[in-house]
Design a protein around this motif. Structure first.
Motif, short mmCIF file in Angstrom:
data_model
loop_
_atom_site.label_atom_id
_atom_site.label_comp_id
_atom_site.label_asym_id
_atom_site.label_seq_id
_atom_site.Cartn_x
_atom_site.Cartn_y
_atom_site.Cartn_z
N ASP A 136 0.83 -1.21 0.00
CA ASP A 136 0.00 0.00 0.00
C ASP A 136 0.86 1.26 0.00
O ASP A 136 0.59 2.22 -0.73
CB ASP A 136 -0.93 0.01 1.21
N ILE A 137 1.90 1.27 0.83
CA ILE A 137 2.78 2.44 0.91
C ILE A 137 3.55 2.61 -0.39
O ILE A 137 3.70 3.73 -0.91
CB ILE A 137 3.75 2.31 2.10
N ALA A 138 4.05 1.52 -0.94
CA ALA A 138 4.77 1.59 -2.22
C ALA A 138 3.86 2.12 -3.33
O ALA A 138 4.26 3.00 -4.11
CB ALA A 138 5.32 0.22 -2.58
N ASP A 139 2.65 1.60 -3.40
CA ASP A 139 1.70 2.05 -4.42
C ASP A 139 1.43 3.55 -4.30
O ASP A 139 1.39 4.27 -5.32
CB ASP A 139 0.38 1.30 -4.29
N LYS A 140 1.24 4.01 -3.09
CA LYS A 140 0.93 5.42 -2.85
C LYS A 140 2.02 6.34 -3.37
O LYS A 140 1.76 7.47 -3.79
CB LYS A 140 0.71 5.65 -1.35
N ASN A 141 3.26 5.84 -3.37
CA ASN A 141 4.40 6.65 -3.79
C ASN A 141 4.87 6.34 -5.21
O ASN A 141 5.89 6.87 -5.66
CB ASN A 141 5.55 6.47 -2.81
N GLY A 142 4.14 5.48 -5.91
CA GLY A 142 4.49 5.17 -7.29
C GLY A 142 5.64 4.21 -7.43
O GLY A 142 6.29 4.15 -8.48
N TYR A 143 5.92 3.42 -6.39
CA TYR A 143 7.01 2.46 -6.41
C TYR A 143 6.48 1.05 -6.56
O TYR A 143 5.28 0.80 -6.44
CB TYR A 143 7.84 2.55 -5.12
N SER A 144 7.40 0.10 -6.78
CA SER A 144 7.02 -1.30 -6.86
C SER A 144 7.77 -2.10 -5.81
O SER A 144 8.83 -1.68 -5.32
CB SER A 144 7.33 -1.87 -8.26
N VAL A 145 7.21 -3.27 -5.45
CA VAL A 145 7.81 -4.14 -4.45
C VAL A 145 8.37 -5.38 -5.14
O VAL A 145 7.66 -6.05 -5.88
CB VAL A 145 6.77 -4.58 -3.39
N VAL A 146 9.64 -5.67 -4.90
CA VAL A 146 10.29 -6.83 -5.53
C VAL A 146 9.55 -8.10 -5.14
O VAL A 146 9.23 -8.32 -3.96
CB VAL A 146 11.77 -6.91 -5.10
N ARG A 147 9.30 -8.96 -6.11
CA ARG A 147 8.54 -10.18 -5.88
C ARG A 147 9.37 -11.45 -6.01
O ARG A 147 8.95 -12.52 -5.57
CB ARG A 147 7.37 -10.26 -6.87
#
Length: 255
Positions: A136-147
């Motif tokens: 959620d925090i990453a999305d809000k800032n336009g970032y992605s989370v390594v999967r």
């Protein structure tokens, strides 16, 4: 305490012109003086005692004396120390000289992801909550989370159950279970693969969200077989604490 001291001493010496090989030398020196062992050294053939991951390197960067830090770099230093058979795992981001606003924000948001992920850890709640909070925090800032990489338990081994993904997912891995007290996690290094997960022994866990400014996709350098980079060359950051689950919530062991 030894791991914290190592990163505190690195913070004092790190800067423009310092090589990642020199950082590794300091890790070796302090670990040896404390009577410890660097878990990284020799692990599945890894050649150094810590990981130094600069700019677009997500993780597992190999220190060397030819790689010198430049003004504007961001670098993650990740260490795992063994003392009397017990492991601790932690990492910090360091901003070198005059970093760009983009790089500074990524480091700060990634730390927020870690800390808020830690706050979400409570006994008898789904492990998957951590990934939801981070994503959620990453999305809000336009970032992605390594999967492609996951966190892990840590304690009497380098990597224990549970696997924990930092990204949002509804996929179950080991059933609809929940965190139990005594479970230790390293906040930057745990990725959550399932909505819920039971952790039944008393070893620590690591949670370490790896956040990219661009795509979450990554690639491994063919020349060394270790260095993981963003596929699009975008910046990446991560932070890590080791955390134990208590009856009241959590205790951060590496703070």
């Amino acid at each position: 305490k030894v791991s914290i001291n190592i990163l505190d001493e690195i913070e004092k010496m790190i800067g423009v012109g310092v090589s990642t090989g020199e950082i590794d030398d300091l890790v070796v020196k302090i670990t040896k003086e404390a009577g410890g062992v660097a878990a990284d050294l020799g692990y599945e053939g890894f050649p150094k005692s810590c990981c130094t991951s600069i700019n677009d390197v997500i993780c597992h960067g190999i220190p060397n004396y030819n790689e010198k830090l430049k003004d504007g770099d961001i670098v993650n230093v990740d260490i795992t120390t063994i003392i009397n058979g017990y492991y601790s795992d932690m990492s910090r981001m360091f901003m070198i000289g005059n970093v760009s606003d983009e790089a500074r924000k990524l480091c700060e948001v990634t730390k927020e992801c870690m800390l808020e992920g830690i706050k979400s850890v409570k006994p008898y709640t789904p492990v998957g909550n951590i990934g939801n909070v981070i994503n959620d925090i990453a999305d809000k800032n336009g970032y992605s989370v390594v999967r492609a990489l996951c966190g892990h338990g840590v304690g009497l081994k380098f990597h224990n159950d549970p696997m924990v993904n930092h990204f949002r997912t509804n996929r179950k891995t080991l059933g609809n279970s929940a965190l139990k007290t005594g479970a230790i996690t390293s906040e930057t290094e745990i990725q959550i693969t399932g909505v819920a997960y039971t952790y039944t022994d008393s070893s620590p866990k690591t949670i370490y969200p790896m956040i990219n400014a661009g795509s979450y996709d990554c690639t491994i350098d063919e020349d060394d077989g270790w260095t993981v980079r963003t596929i699009d060359g975008s910046l990446s950051a991560q932070w890590e604490h080791t955390v134990v689950v208590t009856e009241d919530g959590i205790e951060i062991l590496t703070l």
